[in-house]
Design a protein around this motif. Structure first.
Motif, mmCIF file in Angstrom:
data_model
loop_
_atom_site.group_PDB
_atom_site.id
_atom_site.type_symbol
_atom_site.label_atom_id
_atom_site.label_comp_id
_atom_site.label_asym_id
_atom_site.label_seq_id
_atom_site.Cartn_x
_atom_site.Cartn_y
_atom_site.Cartn_z
ATOM 1 N N HIS A 45 13.535 -20.461 84.038
ATOM 2 C CA HIS A 45 13.074 -19.615 82.939
ATOM 3 C C HIS A 45 13.163 -20.235 81.402
ATOM 4 O O HIS A 45 13.836 -21.503 81.512
ATOM 5 C CB HIS A 45 13.996 -18.419 82.679
ATOM 6 N N THR A 46 12.336 -19.779 80.669
ATOM 7 C CA THR A 46 12.351 -20.574 79.475
ATOM 8 C C THR A 46 13.244 -19.607 78.400
ATOM 9 O O THR A 46 13.115 -18.635 78.606
ATOM 10 C CB THR A 46 11.027 -20.524 78.679
ATOM 11 N N VAL A 47 14.203 -20.183 77.723
ATOM 12 C CA VAL A 47 15.001 -19.396 77.064
ATOM 13 C C VAL A 47 15.070 -19.777 75.605
ATOM 14 O O VAL A 47 15.119 -20.877 75.309
ATOM 15 C CB VAL A 47 16.486 -19.497 77.593
ATOM 16 N N SER A 48 15.015 -18.756 74.837
ATOM 17 C CA SER A 48 15.350 -19.170 73.407
ATOM 18 C C SER A 48 16.635 -18.243 72.790
ATOM 19 O O SER A 48 16.688 -16.971 73.300
ATOM 20 C CB SER A 48 14.264 -18.575 72.326
ATOM 21 N N ILE A 49 17.674 -18.579 72.189
ATOM 22 C CA ILE A 49 18.666 -18.055 71.652
ATOM 23 C C ILE A 49 18.509 -17.610 70.009
ATOM 24 O O ILE A 49 18.139 -18.569 69.235
ATOM 25 C CB ILE A 49 19.988 -18.835 71.566
ATOM 26 N N PHE A 50 18.636 -16.235 69.852
ATOM 27 C CA PHE A 50 18.465 -15.996 68.167
ATOM 28 C C PHE A 50 19.839 -15.520 67.614
ATOM 29 O O PHE A 50 20.306 -14.434 68.122
ATOM 30 C CB PHE A 50 17.316 -14.950 68.143
ATOM 31 N N GLU A 51 20.270 -16.067 66.669
ATOM 32 C CA GLU A 51 21.538 -15.595 66.027
ATOM 33 C C GLU A 51 21.150 -14.973 64.660
ATOM 34 O O GLU A 51 20.402 -15.315 63.974
ATOM 35 C CB GLU A 51 22.624 -16.579 65.951
ATOM 36 N N GLY A 52 22.107 -14.051 64.023
ATOM 37 C CA GLY A 52 21.992 -13.778 62.806
ATOM 38 C C GLY A 52 21.864 -12.315 62.616
ATOM 39 O O GLY A 52 22.402 -11.583 63.619
ATOM 40 N N LYS A 53 21.581 -11.926 61.445
ATOM 41 C CA LYS A 53 21.354 -10.420 61.297
ATOM 42 C C LYS A 53 20.449 -9.820 62.052
ATOM 43 O O LYS A 53 19.465 -10.420 62.429
ATOM 44 C CB LYS A 53 21.020 -10.158 59.635
ATOM 45 N N LEU A 54 20.333 -8.481 62.410
ATOM 46 C CA LEU A 54 19.266 -7.910 63.231
ATOM 47 C C LEU A 54 17.957 -8.094 63.050
ATOM 48 O O LEU A 54 17.270 -8.353 63.727
ATOM 49 C CB LEU A 54 19.608 -6.280 63.202
ATOM 50 N N GLY A 55 17.710 -7.839 61.591
ATOM 51 C CA GLY A 55 16.264 -8.045 61.090
ATOM 52 C C GLY A 55 15.765 -9.353 61.533
ATOM 53 O O GLY A 55 14.609 -9.671 61.811
ATOM 54 N N HIS A 56 16.508 -10.478 61.142
ATOM 55 C CA HIS A 56 16.148 -11.837 61.405
ATOM 56 C C HIS A 56 15.807 -11.805 62.826
ATOM 57 O O HIS A 56 14.924 -12.816 63.246
ATOM 58 C CB HIS A 56 17.402 -12.846 61.046
ATOM 59 N N LYS A 57 16.732 -11.644 63.738
ATOM 60 C CA LYS A 57 16.757 -11.583 65.343
ATOM 61 C C LYS A 57 15.264 -11.036 65.645
ATOM 62 O O LYS A 57 14.494 -11.775 66.374
ATOM 63 C CB LYS A 57 17.737 -11.213 66.149
ATOM 64 N N VAL A 58 15.053 -9.865 65.207
ATOM 65 C CA VAL A 58 13.895 -9.259 65.490
ATOM 66 C C VAL A 58 12.588 -9.825 65.315
ATOM 67 O O VAL A 58 11.435 -10.184 66.038
ATOM 68 C CB VAL A 58 13.759 -7.761 65.348
ATOM 69 N N ARG A 59 12.622 -10.426 64.033
ATOM 70 C CA ARG A 59 11.470 -11.127 63.361
ATOM 71 C C ARG A 59 10.820 -12.584 64.186
ATOM 72 O O ARG A 59 10.080 -12.826 64.408
ATOM 73 C CB ARG A 59 11.624 -11.445 61.865
ATOM 74 N N GLU A 60 12.060 -13.071 64.353
ATOM 75 C CA GLU A 60 11.990 -14.351 65.284
ATOM 76 C C GLU A 60 11.519 -13.949 66.559
ATOM 77 O O GLU A 60 10.627 -14.653 67.287
ATOM 78 C CB GLU A 60 13.408 -15.086 65.126
ATOM 79 N N ILE A 61 11.961 -13.094 67.335
ATOM 80 C CA ILE A 61 11.510 -12.859 68.707
ATOM 81 C C ILE A 61 9.942 -12.399 68.652
ATOM 82 O O ILE A 61 9.271 -12.902 69.541
ATOM 83 C CB ILE A 61 12.311 -11.626 69.154
ATOM 84 N N ASN A 62 9.639 -11.745 67.571
ATOM 85 C CA ASN A 62 8.591 -11.012 67.451
ATOM 86 C C ASN A 62 7.306 -12.155 67.194
ATOM 87 O O ASN A 62 5.999 -11.911 67.294
ATOM 88 C CB ASN A 62 8.360 -9.720 66.408
ATOM 89 N N LYS A 63 7.705 -13.091 66.632
ATOM 90 C CA LYS A 63 6.860 -14.352 66.455
ATOM 91 C C LYS A 63 6.557 -15.135 67.910
ATOM 92 O O LYS A 63 5.651 -15.805 67.842
ATOM 93 C CB LYS A 63 7.438 -15.407 65.477
ATOM 94 N N GLY A 64 7.136 -14.747 68.817
ATOM 95 C CA GLY A 64 7.198 -15.396 70.148
ATOM 96 C C GLY A 64 6.285 -14.614 71.232
ATOM 97 O O GLY A 64 6.114 -13.444 70.840
ATOM 98 N N ASP A 65 6.257 -15.092 72.282
ATOM 99 C CA ASP A 65 5.675 -14.374 73.516
ATOM 100 C C ASP A 65 6.644 -14.243 74.501
ATOM 101 O O ASP A 65 6.460 -15.028 75.456
ATOM 102 C CB ASP A 65 4.221 -15.206 73.810
ATOM 103 N N PHE A 66 7.426 -13.246 74.383
ATOM 104 C CA PHE A 66 8.582 -13.094 75.270
ATOM 105 C C PHE A 66 8.514 -11.866 76.399
ATOM 106 O O PHE A 66 7.619 -10.862 75.871
ATOM 107 C CB PHE A 66 9.908 -12.913 74.637
ATOM 108 N N ASP A 67 9.026 -12.084 77.439
ATOM 109 C CA ASP A 67 8.691 -11.157 78.528
ATOM 110 C C ASP A 67 9.929 -10.419 78.594
ATOM 111 O O ASP A 67 10.101 -9.010 79.148
ATOM 112 C CB ASP A 67 8.705 -12.007 80.146
ATOM 113 N N LEU A 68 11.041 -10.762 77.632
ATOM 114 C CA LEU A 68 12.223 -10.058 77.946
ATOM 115 C C LEU A 68 13.084 -10.436 76.704
ATOM 116 O O LEU A 68 13.067 -11.482 76.501
ATOM 117 C CB LEU A 68 13.069 -9.996 79.244
ATOM 118 N N ALA A 69 13.805 -9.357 75.988
ATOM 119 C CA ALA A 69 14.685 -9.666 75.002
ATOM 120 C C ALA A 69 16.042 -8.997 75.227
ATOM 121 O O ALA A 69 15.954 -7.733 75.601
ATOM 122 C CB ALA A 69 14.225 -9.433 73.461
#
Length: 190
Positions: A45-69
């Motif tokens: 799998h390809t994996v990205s880890i996002f840390e920090g405040k909730l809004g930051h995590k969601v914004r960063e995830i939404n910039k990518g093309d993820f199958d699952l968060a």
């Protein structure tokens, strides 16, 4: 698959704690997330880890093309003032929207995680925001605002001293939780 994983909470808001072992949700979730990422990468799998405040995590995830968060948390039994009372136990996976598909996916994940840890399976739970003046009245931000399917696994209760001792304070225990979460992700993808 492309998977985003996050340790629940952040440095300035540590989440639930276990006072006997002096650990918080964020503190134990970080090494578990790192180990989980390594397990998933080894499985291709390809994996990205996002840390920090909730809004930051969601914004960063939404910039990518993820199958699952996933936002990894550990529950706490808030029904009594004494959180280290060992009354809370079991695994659950929170989801939103409240569709039968998301509920079924969360049930599969919860059963796989609970089975791997030999914990009670509390199953799928609708994710509601419990802070503020009207707790439980609006959808959880992470599961509602993330563009890809998003879940909040809670493999166990951090304030249950037995669970904390077995799974959260040793590297062997945290490895077992990471492996259980990987099994939950495998169950999600079928």
């Amino acid at each position: 698959m492309n998977i985003a994983i996050c340790p629940g909470h952040h440095t300035n808001a540590q989440g639930a704690t276990n006072s006997k072992y002096s650990v918080s949700e964020n503190q134990v979730a970080k090494p578990i997330v790192e180990t989980l990422a390594n397990i998933l990468i080894a499985k291709g799998h390809t994996v990205s880890i996002f840390e920090g405040k909730l809004g930051h995590k969601v914004r960063e995830i939404n910039k990518g093309d993820f199958d699952l968060a996933l936002d990894i948390h550990f529950n706490a039994d808030a029904e009594t003032a004494d959180l280290d009372d060992n009354k809370g136990y079991g695994c659950m996976v929170m989801h939103y929207p409240t569709s039968s598909l998301r509920e079924s996916q969360a049930e599969k994940m919860s059963a796989a995680i609970a089975g791997a840890l030999n914990e009670k399976d509390r199953g799928a739970r609708k994710a509601w925001y419990w802070g503020g003046s009207n707790p439980g009245t609006k959808p959880d931000y992470f599961t509602n605002k993330t563009n890809c399917p998003a879940f909040i696994p809670e493999p166990g209760y951090i304030d249950n001293n037995g669970f904390c001792e077995k799974f959260l304070i040793s590297s062997e225990g945290r490895l077992a939780v990471a492996q259980a979460l990987a099994r939950g992700i495998e169950a999600y993808f079928g």
